[in-house]
Write an enzyme that holds these catalytic residues in place. Structure first.
Site, mmCIF file in Angstrom:
data_model
loop_
_atom_site.group_PDB
_atom_site.id
_atom_site.type_symbol
_atom_site.label_atom_id
_atom_site.label_comp_id
_atom_site.label_asym_id
_atom_site.label_seq_id
_atom_site.Cartn_x
_atom_site.Cartn_y
_atom_site.Cartn_z
ATOM 1 N N ASP A 219 0.860 -1.178 0.000
ATOM 2 C CA ASP A 219 0.000 0.000 0.000
ATOM 3 C C ASP A 219 0.898 1.230 0.000
ATOM 4 O O ASP A 219 2.038 1.176 0.482
ATOM 5 C CB ASP A 219 -0.900 0.013 1.240
ATOM 6 C CG ASP A 219 -2.126 0.899 1.076
ATOM 7 O OD1 ASP A 219 -3.227 0.358 0.876
ATOM 8 O OD2 ASP A 219 -1.979 2.140 1.158
ATOM 9 N N ASP B 117 4.216 2.284 -4.351
ATOM 10 C CA ASP B 117 3.589 3.153 -5.347
ATOM 11 C C ASP B 117 3.416 2.296 -6.593
ATOM 12 O O ASP B 117 4.389 1.994 -7.293
ATOM 13 C CB ASP B 117 4.487 4.356 -5.626
ATOM 14 C CG ASP B 117 3.982 5.225 -6.773
ATOM 15 O OD1 ASP B 117 2.932 4.888 -7.366
ATOM 16 O OD2 ASP B 117 4.646 6.225 -7.086
ATOM 17 N N VAL B 118 2.193 1.880 -6.880
ATOM 18 C CA VAL B 118 1.978 0.918 -7.964
ATOM 19 C C VAL B 118 2.304 1.491 -9.333
ATOM 20 O O VAL B 118 2.450 0.735 -10.309
ATOM 21 C CB VAL B 118 0.539 0.353 -7.956
ATOM 22 C CG1 VAL B 118 0.283 -0.470 -6.705
ATOM 23 C CG2 VAL B 118 -0.497 1.457 -8.129
ATOM 24 N N ASN C 252 -5.432 -4.671 -6.798
ATOM 25 C CA ASN C 252 -6.591 -4.045 -6.158
ATOM 26 C C ASN C 252 -6.454 -2.535 -6.002
ATOM 27 O O ASN C 252 -7.463 -1.829 -5.963
ATOM 28 C CB ASN C 252 -6.786 -4.689 -4.781
ATOM 29 C CG ASN C 252 -7.785 -3.944 -3.933
ATOM 30 O OD1 ASN C 252 -8.982 -3.943 -4.211
ATOM 31 N ND2 ASN C 252 -7.305 -3.298 -2.886
ATOM 32 N N TYR D 100 -12.568 7.762 -14.563
ATOM 33 C CA TYR D 100 -12.590 6.476 -13.863
ATOM 34 C C TYR D 100 -13.027 5.354 -14.811
ATOM 35 O O TYR D 100 -12.408 4.285 -14.844
ATOM 36 C CB TYR D 100 -13.535 6.562 -12.666
ATOM 37 C CG TYR D 100 -13.513 5.342 -11.771
ATOM 38 C CD1 TYR D 100 -12.411 5.061 -10.990
ATOM 39 C CD2 TYR D 100 -14.621 4.491 -11.700
ATOM 40 C CE1 TYR D 100 -12.394 3.953 -10.153
ATOM 41 C CE2 TYR D 100 -14.605 3.387 -10.860
ATOM 42 C CZ TYR D 100 -13.493 3.117 -10.091
ATOM 43 O OH TYR D 100 -13.474 2.023 -9.268
ATOM 44 N N LYS E 221 -11.083 1.808 -15.902
ATOM 45 C CA LYS E 221 -11.636 0.491 -15.605
ATOM 46 C C LYS E 221 -11.993 -0.271 -16.883
ATOM 47 O O LYS E 221 -11.940 -1.511 -16.915
ATOM 48 C CB LYS E 221 -12.840 0.626 -14.677
ATOM 49 C CG LYS E 221 -12.466 1.167 -13.298
ATOM 50 C CD LYS E 221 -11.347 0.361 -12.647
ATOM 51 C CE LYS E 221 -11.016 0.829 -11.251
ATOM 52 N NZ LYS E 221 -9.955 0.006 -10.619
ATOM 53 N N ILE F 55 -19.435 -0.372 -2.993
ATOM 54 C CA ILE F 55 -19.155 -1.252 -1.854
ATOM 55 C C ILE F 55 -18.960 -0.360 -0.629
ATOM 56 O O ILE F 55 -18.578 0.810 -0.748
ATOM 57 C CB ILE F 55 -17.877 -2.089 -2.122
ATOM 58 C CG1 ILE F 55 -17.977 -2.837 -3.472
ATOM 59 C CG2 ILE F 55 -17.624 -3.073 -0.982
ATOM 60 C CD1 ILE F 55 -19.114 -3.830 -3.585
ATOM 61 N N THR G 102 -16.942 1.015 1.383
ATOM 62 C CA THR G 102 -15.531 1.366 1.539
ATOM 63 C C THR G 102 -15.431 2.889 1.541
ATOM 64 O O THR G 102 -16.430 3.599 1.423
ATOM 65 C CB THR G 102 -14.692 0.825 0.370
ATOM 66 O OG1 THR G 102 -15.145 1.439 -0.843
ATOM 67 C CG2 THR G 102 -14.805 -0.686 0.243
#
Length: 251
Positions: A36, A62-63, A89, A154, A158, A187, A189
């Site tokens: 993360d 850092d993805v 994720n 977004y 996706k 969801i 979250t």
């Protein structure tokens, strides 16, 4: 123990779906590598896994950074010998009209939501191919399947994840490596909380508006789906979208 003997790498595992999935994977026998951008949060995930008797290690990640991916994958293979499961994720979310989106905002969302998934697959799929097996689960969204106002940025990310998943699935099928995408609606979250604020509705109100089932999904429900895709129970599933949306895309 549906994942006994397997090693799983989960990004964005400091909270929400990623954290819940990490705990569930560990309960099912997997050794989990949790990453993360917030090291404190992912260290907490590791603490909870260990408290429950599982095995986990944490990395700040850092993805969108390729060197981060290289070092984490190398360290994971060195410590555990393999990576059998990758759950891409990590992601960010905003709702904004097209004309109001700054190029810097656009590029940041692409770098995390698309480039992050690409880099994960780039560096983990060869490891899985070498060991002749593995499962990749990429987090997309119903925004990658249907349109919605304010979701151009977004939705673009996706939708890209959806097609990248299919491309990778075909490319690695001969290596016994499976790649699938999941497509949640709202969801419970932090992202779900943000959506309620933007829409000026409670979660209960927005859940009824979006999903025929009449509520937001739970992180446990999503982790159940991810667990199925990570396990050998889904051995004939690859290149597919798995929708978990309370019926939202059935409308």
């Amino acid at each position: 123990m549906r994942l006994e003997g397997k090693v799983a790498l989960i990004t964005g595992a400091g909270a929400g779906i990623g954290k819940t999935t990490a705990l569930r994977f560990a309960q099912e026998g997997a050794k989990v590598i949790v990453t993360d951008i917030n090291l404190e949060s992912v260290n907490q995930t590791v603490a909870e896994v260990k408290e429950a008797g599982g095995t986990a290690v944490a990395f700040k990640h850092d993805v969108s950074n390729e060197e981060n991916w290289k070092s984490i994958v190398d360290a994971s293979v060195q410590q555990f010998g393999s990576i059998d499961i990758l759950f891409n994720n990590a992601g960010i979310y905003f709702i904004k009209p097209i004309a109001d989106i700054g190029l810097d905002e656009w590029n940041r969302m692409i770098s995390i939501n698309v480039t992050g998934v690409f880099l994960g697959m780039k560096h983990v799929l060869p490891v899985m191919a070498k060991q002749n097996g593995g499962s990749v689960i990429n987090a997309s969204s119903i925004a990658g399947l249907t349109g919605a106002s304010g979701h151009v940025a977004y939705g673009a990310t996706k939708g890209a994840v959806r097609i990248m998943t299919k491309d990778a699935a075909i490319e690695y099928a001969s290596h016994n490596v499976r790649v699938n995408s999941i497509h949640p609606a709202y969801i419970n979250t932090a992202m779900g909380d943000y959506a309620t604020q933007v829409n000026q509705m409670s979660a209960a109100e927005l859940g009824k508006r979006v999903a025929p089932i009449g509520r937001f999904g739970t992180v446990e429900e999503v982790s159940n789906l991810v667990l199925f895709l990570a396990s050998d129970e889904s051995s004939y599933s690859t290149g597919s979208e798995f929708i978990i949306d309370g019926g939202a895309t059935a409308i």
